[in-house]
Motif scaffolding. Structure first.
Motif, PDB file in Angstrom:
ATOM      1  N   ARG A  85     -16.087  20.152  60.838  1.00  0.00           N
ATOM      2  CA  ARG A  85     -14.671  19.795  60.887  1.00  0.00           C
ATOM      3  C   ARG A  85     -14.445  18.390  61.424  1.00  0.00           C
ATOM      4  O   ARG A  85     -13.484  17.708  61.034  1.00  0.00           O
ATOM      5  N   GLU A  86     -15.330  17.942  62.305  1.00  0.00           N
ATOM      6  CA  GLU A  86     -15.134  16.627  62.925  1.00  0.00           C
ATOM      7  C   GLU A  86     -15.145  15.497  61.900  1.00  0.00           C
ATOM      8  O   GLU A  86     -14.640  14.406  62.172  1.00  0.00           O
ATOM      9  N   ALA A  87     -15.722  15.766  60.721  1.00  0.00           N
ATOM     10  CA  ALA A  87     -15.766  14.734  59.674  1.00  0.00           C
ATOM     11  C   ALA A  87     -14.588  14.824  58.707  1.00  0.00           C
ATOM     12  O   ALA A  87     -14.453  13.991  57.817  1.00  0.00           O
ATOM     13  N   LEU A  88     -13.739  15.814  58.925  1.00  0.00           N
ATOM     14  CA  LEU A  88     -12.618  16.039  58.003  1.00  0.00           C
ATOM     15  C   LEU A  88     -11.453  15.138  58.425  1.00  0.00           C
ATOM     16  O   LEU A  88     -10.668  15.468  59.312  1.00  0.00           O
ATOM     17  N   GLN A  89     -11.337  14.017  57.773  1.00  0.00           N
ATOM     18  CA  GLN A  89     -10.319  13.031  58.129  1.00  0.00           C
ATOM     19  C   GLN A  89      -9.556  12.580  56.892  1.00  0.00           C
ATOM     20  O   GLN A  89      -9.836  13.007  55.781  1.00  0.00           O
ATOM     21  N   GLY A  90      -8.573  11.746  57.111  1.00  0.00           N
ATOM     22  CA  GLY A  90      -7.848  11.148  56.001  1.00  0.00           C
ATOM     23  C   GLY A  90      -6.985  12.127  55.226  1.00  0.00           C
ATOM     24  O   GLY A  90      -6.810  11.972  54.015  1.00  0.00           O
ATOM     25  N   GLY A  91      -6.414  13.120  55.923  1.00  0.00           N
ATOM     26  CA  GLY A  91      -5.531  14.062  55.258  1.00  0.00           C
ATOM     27  C   GLY A  91      -6.233  15.044  54.345  1.00  0.00           C
ATOM     28  O   GLY A  91      -5.585  15.696  53.511  1.00  0.00           O
ATOM     29  N   ARG A  92      -7.551  15.173  54.470  1.00  0.00           N
ATOM     30  CA  ARG A  92      -8.292  16.102  53.626  1.00  0.00           C
ATOM     31  C   ARG A  92      -8.109  17.541  54.104  1.00  0.00           C
ATOM     32  O   ARG A  92      -7.883  17.799  55.274  1.00  0.00           O
ATOM     33  N   SER A  93      -8.232  18.472  53.173  1.00  0.00           N
ATOM     34  CA  SER A  93      -8.131  19.893  53.493  1.00  0.00           C
ATOM     35  C   SER A  93      -9.243  20.641  52.779  1.00  0.00           C
ATOM     36  O   SER A  93      -9.821  20.164  51.801  1.00  0.00           O
ATOM     37  N   VAL A  94      -9.551  21.836  53.285  1.00  0.00           N
ATOM     38  CA  VAL A  94     -10.625  22.642  52.733  1.00  0.00           C
ATOM     39  C   VAL A  94     -10.039  23.888  52.086  1.00  0.00           C
ATOM     40  O   VAL A  94      -9.107  24.499  52.623  1.00  0.00           O
ATOM     41  N   HIS A  95     -10.576  24.259  50.933  1.00  0.00           N
ATOM     42  CA  HIS A  95     -10.066  25.399  50.176  1.00  0.00           C
ATOM     43  C   HIS A  95     -11.222  26.307  49.763  1.00  0.00           C
ATOM     44  O   HIS A  95     -12.178  25.846  49.120  1.00  0.00           O
ATOM     45  N   VAL A  96     -11.150  27.581  50.135  1.00  0.00           N
ATOM     46  CA  VAL A  96     -12.178  28.557  49.750  1.00  0.00           C
ATOM     47  C   VAL A  96     -12.028  28.876  48.265  1.00  0.00           C
ATOM     48  O   VAL A  96     -10.914  29.027  47.760  1.00  0.00           O
ATOM     49  N   LEU A  97     -13.165  28.997  47.586  1.00  0.00           N
ATOM     50  CA  LEU A  97     -13.186  29.200  46.146  1.00  0.00           C
ATOM     51  C   LEU A  97     -13.623  30.623  45.772  1.00  0.00           C
ATOM     52  O   LEU A  97     -14.384  31.252  46.515  1.00  0.00           O
ATOM     53  N   PRO A  98     -13.197  31.109  44.609  1.00  0.00           N
ATOM     54  CA  PRO A  98     -13.601  32.444  44.164  1.00  0.00           C
ATOM     55  C   PRO A  98     -14.906  32.450  43.379  1.00  0.00           C
ATOM     56  O   PRO A  98     -15.329  33.489  42.872  1.00  0.00           O
ATOM     57  N   THR A  99     -15.562  31.314  43.252  1.00  0.00           N
ATOM     58  CA  THR A  99     -16.736  31.192  42.394  1.00  0.00           C
ATOM     59  C   THR A  99     -17.983  31.845  43.005  1.00  0.00           C
ATOM     60  O   THR A  99     -18.140  31.888  44.229  1.00  0.00           O
ATOM     61  N   PRO A 100     -18.916  32.328  42.167  1.00  0.00           N
ATOM     62  CA  PRO A 100     -20.076  33.078  42.663  1.00  0.00           C
ATOM     63  C   PRO A 100     -21.301  32.245  42.988  1.00  0.00           C
ATOM     64  O   PRO A 100     -22.259  32.759  43.566  1.00  0.00           O
ATOM     65  N   GLY A 101     -21.325  30.956  42.620  1.00  0.00           N
ATOM     66  CA  GLY A 101     -22.547  30.174  42.702  1.00  0.00           C
ATOM     67  C   GLY A 101     -23.237  30.187  44.051  1.00  0.00           C
ATOM     68  O   GLY A 101     -24.449  30.437  44.150  1.00  0.00           O
ATOM     69  N   TYR A 102     -22.496  29.899  45.116  1.00  0.00           N
ATOM     70  CA  TYR A 102     -23.106  29.825  46.448  1.00  0.00           C
ATOM     71  C   TYR A 102     -23.699  31.162  46.858  1.00  0.00           C
ATOM     72  O   TYR A 102     -24.830  31.239  47.356  1.00  0.00           O
ATOM     73  N   TRP A 103     -22.947  32.219  46.645  1.00  0.00           N
ATOM     74  CA  TRP A 103     -23.399  33.545  47.079  1.00  0.00           C
ATOM     75  C   TRP A 103     -24.626  33.984  46.296  1.00  0.00           C
ATOM     76  O   TRP A 103     -25.552  34.583  46.853  1.00  0.00           O
ATOM     77  N   ARG A 104     -24.647  33.685  45.008  1.00  0.00           N
ATOM     78  CA  ARG A 104     -25.808  34.018  44.183  1.00  0.00           C
ATOM     79  C   ARG A 104     -27.046  33.266  44.662  1.00  0.00           C
ATOM     80  O   ARG A 104     -28.148  33.841  44.756  1.00  0.00           O
ATOM     81  N   ALA A 105     -26.883  31.999  44.991  1.00  0.00           N
ATOM     82  CA  ALA A 105     -28.017  31.205  45.454  1.00  0.00           C
ATOM     83  C   ALA A 105     -28.516  31.689  46.811  1.00  0.00           C
ATOM     84  O   ALA A 105     -29.734  31.781  47.038  1.00  0.00           O
ATOM     85  N   LEU A 106     -27.609  32.003  47.719  1.00  0.00           N
ATOM     86  CA  LEU A 106     -28.011  32.400  49.064  1.00  0.00           C
ATOM     87  C   LEU A 106     -28.689  33.763  49.064  1.00  0.00           C
ATOM     88  O   LEU A 106     -29.680  33.975  49.775  1.00  0.00           O
ATOM     89  N   ARG A 107     -28.184  34.696  48.267  1.00  0.00           N
ATOM     90  CA  ARG A 107     -28.772  36.035  48.275  1.00  0.00           C
ATOM     91  C   ARG A 107     -30.212  36.036  47.754  1.00  0.00           C
ATOM     92  O   ARG A 107     -30.975  36.950  48.039  1.00  0.00           O
ATOM     93  N   ALA A 108     -30.605  34.996  47.006  1.00  0.00           N
ATOM     94  CA  ALA A 108     -31.977  34.900  46.515  1.00  0.00           C
ATOM     95  C   ALA A 108     -32.957  34.540  47.629  1.00  0.00           C
ATOM     96  O   ALA A 108     -34.168  34.693  47.462  1.00  0.00           O
ATOM     97  N   HIS A 109     -32.430  34.079  48.781  1.00  0.00           N
ATOM     98  CA  HIS A 109     -33.289  33.623  49.875  1.00  0.00           C
ATOM     99  C   HIS A 109     -33.145  34.446  51.153  1.00  0.00           C
ATOM    100  O   HIS A 109     -33.980  34.295  52.063  1.00  0.00           O
TER     101      HIS A 109
END
Length: 233
Positions: free
Chosen positions: A133-157
């Motif tokens: 969060r400390e690097a989140l500057q300049g009016g930027r915001s974070v948004h959680v996504l419904p996509t499966p890519g990250y979860w699919r990659a992590l569950r393989a490890h």
């Protein structure tokens, strides 16, 4: 702190151990803040890594606060000291996006995955995530996504991925990722007598495409009391 060792053993048994070579993702979420969801998720992760001997990642969806990292860092004598940060994505994917996109000092785009770090807990098999969060500057915001890519990659490890979602009354993050979870467990505080909020949350999880696999009655018992059993499938 209340000792939940016995409850975690029962909860682990009720969820069923992940099959060899097949990572499982279990999300914990409550309808309202203050139900103790983060404690339950953290203690199950701790139990699974130490007692069940599984590789476990504790993924915190409360990105702007990262309370799981803070809680573990505050008790090194219980959980173990945290390692230096490492990358939290096996393949460069992320379950969130930054808007507008970040850029380094030379103007090159920063990939979303670079915003999430992972820390090994002690010398064991537990890792916990922390959003930078400390690097989140300049009016930027974070948004959680419904996509499966990250979860699919992590569950393989990883054998077990435990996802701690913010309460539904302040964030939709848990509902957004619900379709990617193998199991979603609702957490209800022991002194909760109003079943309407958990019932609505169960319907919302199902409506989002997720599956509610159980209910953890926090600080009481793993099995839901009679007046709450009607909420479950």
């Amino acid at each position: 702190m209340v000792d939940l060792s016995a409850e975690m053993a029962e909860l682990w048994a009720s969820l069923g151990a992940p099959a060899a070579g097949a990572g499982r993702i279990v999300q914990f979420i409550a309808a309202r803040r203050g139900e103790g969801t983060s404690t339950v998720a953290r203690e199950l992760a701790h139990f699974a890594a130490r007692r069940a001997g599984r590789s476990v990642w504790l993924v915190d969806l409360d990105l702007l606060r990262s309370p799981q990292h803070a809680a573990i860092a505050a008790e090194p004598e219980r959980y173990g000291p945290l390692s230096k940060p490492a990358g939290a994505s096996p393949d460069g994917s992320a379950f969130f996006t930054i808007r507008p996109p970040g850029a380094d000092a030379e103007g090159r785009p920063i990939p979303d995955a670079a915003w999430l770090a992972a820390h090994q807990v002690g010398a064991g098999r537990l890792w916990v995530t922390r959003f930078r969060r400390e690097a989140l500057q300049g009016g930027r915001s974070v948004h959680v996504l419904p996509t499966p890519g990250y979860w699919r990659a992590l569950r393989a490890h990883v054998d077990l991925i435990i996802v701690d979602a913010p309460a539904a009354d302040r964030s939709r993050a848990g509902l957004t990722v619900a379709p990617q979870m193998d199991q979603t467990v609702l957490v209800v505080a022991a002194d909760q007598s109003d079943v309407s909020a958990p019932a609505k949350l169960k319907d919302a999880v199902h409506g989002a495409g997720g599956q509610v696999s159980g209910l953890f009655f926090n600080r009481g018992q793993v099995e839901a009391p009679a007046f709450l059993k009607a909420l479950l499938p």
